[in-house]
Scaffold this motif. Structure first.
Motif, PDB file in Angstrom:
ATOM      1  N   GLU A 197       0.835  -1.208   0.000  1.00 21.50           N
ATOM      2  CA  GLU A 197       0.000   0.000   0.000  1.00 21.50           C
ATOM      3  C   GLU A 197       0.867   1.254   0.000  1.00 21.50           C
ATOM      4  OE1 GLU A 197      -3.789  -2.010   2.435  1.00 21.50           O
ATOM      5  OE2 GLU A 197      -2.493  -0.538   3.446  1.00 21.50           O
ATOM      6  N   ALA A 198       1.928   1.222   0.810  1.00 19.93           N
ATOM      7  CA  ALA A 198       2.830   2.378   0.872  1.00 19.93           C
ATOM      8  C   ALA A 198       3.509   2.588  -0.481  1.00 19.93           C
ATOM      9  CB  ALA A 198       3.869   2.176   1.971  1.00 19.93           C
ATOM     10  N   ILE A 199       3.897   1.482  -1.119  1.00 26.81           N
ATOM     11  CA  ILE A 199       4.533   1.571  -2.438  1.00 26.81           C
ATOM     12  C   ILE A 199       3.544   2.155  -3.453  1.00 26.81           C
ATOM     13  CG2 ILE A 199       5.465   0.221  -4.363  1.00 26.81           C
ATOM     14  CD1 ILE A 199       6.554  -1.759  -2.137  1.00 26.81           C
ATOM     15  N   ALA A 200       2.317   1.653  -3.411  1.00 28.21           N
ATOM     16  CA  ALA A 200       1.282   2.142  -4.329  1.00 28.21           C
ATOM     17  C   ALA A 200       1.007   3.631  -4.090  1.00 28.21           C
ATOM     18  CB  ALA A 200       0.000   1.333  -4.161  1.00 28.21           C
ATOM     19  N   GLY A 201       1.178   4.070  -2.855  1.00 23.63           N
ATOM     20  CA  GLY A 201       0.974   5.482  -2.519  1.00 23.63           C
ATOM     21  C   GLY A 201       2.069   6.378  -3.071  1.00 23.63           C
ATOM     22  N   GLY A 202       3.164   5.749  -3.544  1.00 23.03           N
ATOM     23  CA  GLY A 202       4.203   6.519  -4.224  1.00 23.03           C
ATOM     24  C   GLY A 202       5.179   7.239  -3.305  1.00 23.03           C
ATOM     25  N   GLN A 203       5.093   6.986  -2.006  1.00 24.01           N
ATOM     26  CA  GLN A 203       5.966   7.714  -1.069  1.00 24.01           C
ATOM     27  C   GLN A 203       6.995   6.799  -0.417  1.00 24.01           C
ATOM     28  OE1 GLN A 203       5.683  11.156  -0.511  1.00 24.01           O
ATOM     29  NE2 GLN A 203       4.267  11.040  -2.228  1.00 24.01           N
TER      30      GLN A 203
END
Ligand SMILES: [Zn+2]
Length: 353
Positions: A197-203
């Motif tokens: 999820e964090a990766i998908a959030g781009g941050q």
């Protein structure tokens, strides 16, 4: 001195140990048995391995029985596996009776998280305590409650499902049907999900790089990044600690035990999640705040400073498990030693028998 056999019927391998009554591990065997080969093959291999182990001690020591830790819900009355995603084809089959017949010795089936709790209580982190509540952070989150040195089964053997305590009513859907269960934040599966999820959030650049480089990207990979100081990875473990803290606060308010033990693979990330966990327990649980050991410093506004010093025997201890994956083997071997009162009929009122 008698001995017992403990079996860890894991999701992948079958591990078997002979343990004597003093708690010494006499011999341990890890069979190559793949659980995916199916029920009958696993049972045959298990029986053969137990026979081989037992024959070594014949004449020297008495076999007290065999305890088997099973990853799933056990029906203590029928000796059957009621539900186990890891053991397809095992339900509605009289596992206990079949093995008992083959080996001609008492067989005790028990949920794997319960045997781990029993093992830690007997020889591990909670040794010397009558009671312990254990939380196992693995692929899922398991729980085991040992009261007066006996597994607390509840009415049908389903007690201790700590992984399915709600920590966020609006949280993600859980396999059990509910929402925002502890398991959805503190399991290895959850850590990997939060990383994605964090990766998908781009941050989360570091997480992204690690996930694409590492074919076996796991909770361990996220923990390693957290140790290196990576912000998003640290946040994920702070979330693990937050959820555990909420769960523990509820458990401590309910049970007021001395020992709460955290084990399982994700507990290796203790360093990364423990600070948030203790903070959260302290903030939410007045029973904990009133019994907190001096070395655990909660927020300054907490009530502990005003409380009179307590004897160390009456402090609440939240600590890491000590026995690793052997906890379940020791706990399973302990079952026959504890004897008949742990079997299925012990707490059924006489008129139902
Ligand atoms: Zn759940």
């Amino acid at each position: 001195m008698g001995f017992a056999i403990g079996v860890d019927l894991g999701g992948t391998n079958l591990r078997i140990a002979a343990v004597d009554e003093s708690g010494a591990l006499v011999e341990k065997v890890t069979t190559g048995t793949q659980v995916k080969r199916g029920r009958d093959a696993v049972i045959d291999d298990m029986v053969a391995a137990i026979r081989a182990l037992t024959s070594k001690f014949q004449g020297k020591s008495k076999l007290l029985g065999v305890g088997i830790g099973v990853p799933g819900i056990i029906d203590k009355y029928t000796g059957m596996v009621r539900e186990s995603p890891n053991l397809p084809g095992w339900s509605d089959y009289p596992v206990r009776d079949v093995i008992e017949q083959k080996l001609q010795t008492p067989i005790f089936l028990e949920n794997d998280a319960n045997v781990a709790a029993l093992g830690e209580n007997w020889l591990g982190a909670a040794k010397g305590n009558d009671d312990v509540c254990m939380i196992t952070l693995g692929t899922g989150v398991g729980g085991g409650l040992v009261l007066r040195q006996r597994v607390w089964h509840g009415m049908t053997g389903m007690a201790g499902e700590i992984g399915h305590m709600t920590v966020d009513p609006n949280g993600p859907r859980c396999g059990c049907g509910s929402f925002g269960c502890l398991e959805a934040y503190a399991s290895a599966t959850a850590v990997v999900r939060m990383a994605r999820e964090a990766i998908a959030g781009g941050q989360a650049d570091q997480l992204k790089r690690t996930a694409s480089d590492d074919a076996e990207f796991s909770a361990r990979s996220v923990f390693n990044l957290a140790l290196q100081g990576d912000g998003p990875a640290r946040q994920i473990f702070a979330k693990v600690g937050w959820a555990l803290g909420i769960g523990l606060a509820n458990l401590i308010n309910l049970l007021n035990l001395r020992m709460y033990v955290i084990g399982g693979g994700v507990s290796a990330g203790w360093q990364a999640f423990a600070p948030t966990m203790f903070e959260e327990v302290f903030r939410r649980c007045f029973v904990y705040a009133a019994t907190v050991p001096d070395e655990i410093q909660g927020p300054q506004e907490g009530a502990s400073a005003e409380l009179k010093p307590l004897a160390s025997a009456r402090r609440t201890i939240i600590t890491r498990a000590l026995l690793g994956s052997d906890a379940g083997l020791y706990g399973a071997a302990r079952l026959p030693m504890l004897g008949v009162e742990m079997t299925e009929h012990a707490h059924i009122p006489a008129f139902q028998k």
